[in-house]
Write an enzyme that holds these catalytic residues in place. Structure first.
Site, PDB file in Angstrom:
ATOM      1  N   SER A 155     -40.337  15.205 -20.207  1.00 49.16           N
ATOM      2  CA  SER A 155     -38.904  15.373 -20.011  1.00 49.16           C
ATOM      3  C   SER A 155     -38.414  14.323 -19.020  1.00 49.16           C
ATOM      4  O   SER A 155     -39.201  13.788 -18.224  1.00 49.16           O
ATOM      5  CB  SER A 155     -38.615  16.770 -19.451  1.00 49.16           C
ATOM      6  OG  SER A 155     -37.282  16.893 -18.984  1.00 49.16           O
ATOM      7  N   TYR A 157     -39.742  24.675 -14.856  1.00 48.96           N
ATOM      8  CA  TYR A 157     -39.650  23.699 -15.941  1.00 48.96           C
ATOM      9  C   TYR A 157     -40.004  22.305 -15.428  1.00 48.96           C
ATOM     10  O   TYR A 157     -40.786  21.574 -16.051  1.00 48.96           O
ATOM     11  CB  TYR A 157     -38.243  23.710 -16.530  1.00 48.96           C
ATOM     12  CG  TYR A 157     -38.070  22.808 -17.738  1.00 48.96           C
ATOM     13  CD1 TYR A 157     -38.419  23.241 -19.013  1.00 48.96           C
ATOM     14  CD2 TYR A 157     -37.563  21.516 -17.595  1.00 48.96           C
ATOM     15  CE1 TYR A 157     -38.268  22.415 -20.113  1.00 48.96           C
ATOM     16  CE2 TYR A 157     -37.414  20.678 -18.687  1.00 48.96           C
ATOM     17  CZ  TYR A 157     -37.761  21.142 -19.945  1.00 48.96           C
ATOM     18  OH  TYR A 157     -37.615  20.311 -21.042  1.00 48.96           O
TER      19      TYR A 157
END
Length: 236
Positions: A145, A158
């Site tokens: 990410s 996350y």
């Protein structure tokens, strides 16, 4: 022709979480390049299956909860029973929880880390053992990410999980290169998927994200369809 290097005719790709969003886009990109698909998700991805079949390829569905480590042991045997081999693994399945770091719960931490990071390592391990048994090497593509680099806000587990994905990708690439197993990661930008729906529904927050982001020049977020790089990274 250079495009022949990316022809995946006759290969089998195991893709986790391909019922929608980026996972579906990756599965369709791989199918378009010639792959049959083994999907791993909690439910059968009916829409993805129909689209894969429309491309003239097959999709074999395995139902499993990747957040439960004990479920991983059954995935490779099920994939082999269905498709006969595995050539490519795409570790796409993931989840997110949003809360201020001061208030973040252990439950939300563990649920995200188990799916986003723990399952990536142990499924990669299981598939790599199968690559060795086949004697033909293989490809593993992990989904990191932008937050692997930037940190973000209000998504501590996350960010930790995707930073871990980046690190484990580097380690596995180092260890398994000698076995002709290529391990890479893709770090998508701000994509229009279910994981970003809450942010995209918040006009102010969405603007904050887009203002410094390359998507600003495009005038929109990224889209899961035909994601660049997946078939190239999987080229055998």
């Amino acid at each position: 022709m250079i495009l022949n290097a990316f022809n995946l005719q006759g290969k089998v790709a195991l893709v986790t979480g391909c019922d929608k969003g980026l996972g579906q886009g990756m599965a369709l990109g791989l199918a378009e390049a010639g792959c049959d698909i083994v999907s791993v998700s909690r439910s059968v991805p009916q829409e993805t299956a129909q689209k894969v079949q429309a491309l003239g390829r097959r999709l074999y569905a395995i139902q499993a909860d990747l957040s439960r480590p004990e479920s991983i042991a059954d995935i490779v045997p099920a994939a082999l029973a269905a498709a006969g081999r595995i050539d490519i693994l795409v570790n796409n399945a993931g989840t997110i929880r949003r809360e201020d770091a001061l208030n973040f719960s252990e439950k939300d931490w563990d649920e995200v880390m188990n799916l986003n990071l723990k399952s990536v390592f142990f499924l990669s391990q299981a598939v790599a053992k199968q690559f060795l048994a086949q004697g033909s090497g293989g490809k593993i593509i992990n989904i990191a990410s932008m937050l692997s680099f930037q940190g973000g806000i209000r998504v501590p587990s996350y960010t930790a999980s995707k930073s871990g994905v980046l690190g484990i990708t580097r380690l596995l690439a180092n260890e398994w290169a000698a076995h002709h197993i290529n391990v890479n990661a893709i770090a998508p930008g701000y994509m229009a998927t279910n994981n970003t729906q809450q942010l995209r529904d918040d006009a102010e927050r969405s603007k904050e994200i887009l203002d410094p982001h390359p998507c600003r020049a495009l005038g929109h977020t990224g889209r899961p369809q035909r994601p660049g790089g997946v078939s190239r990274l999987a080229g055998i």
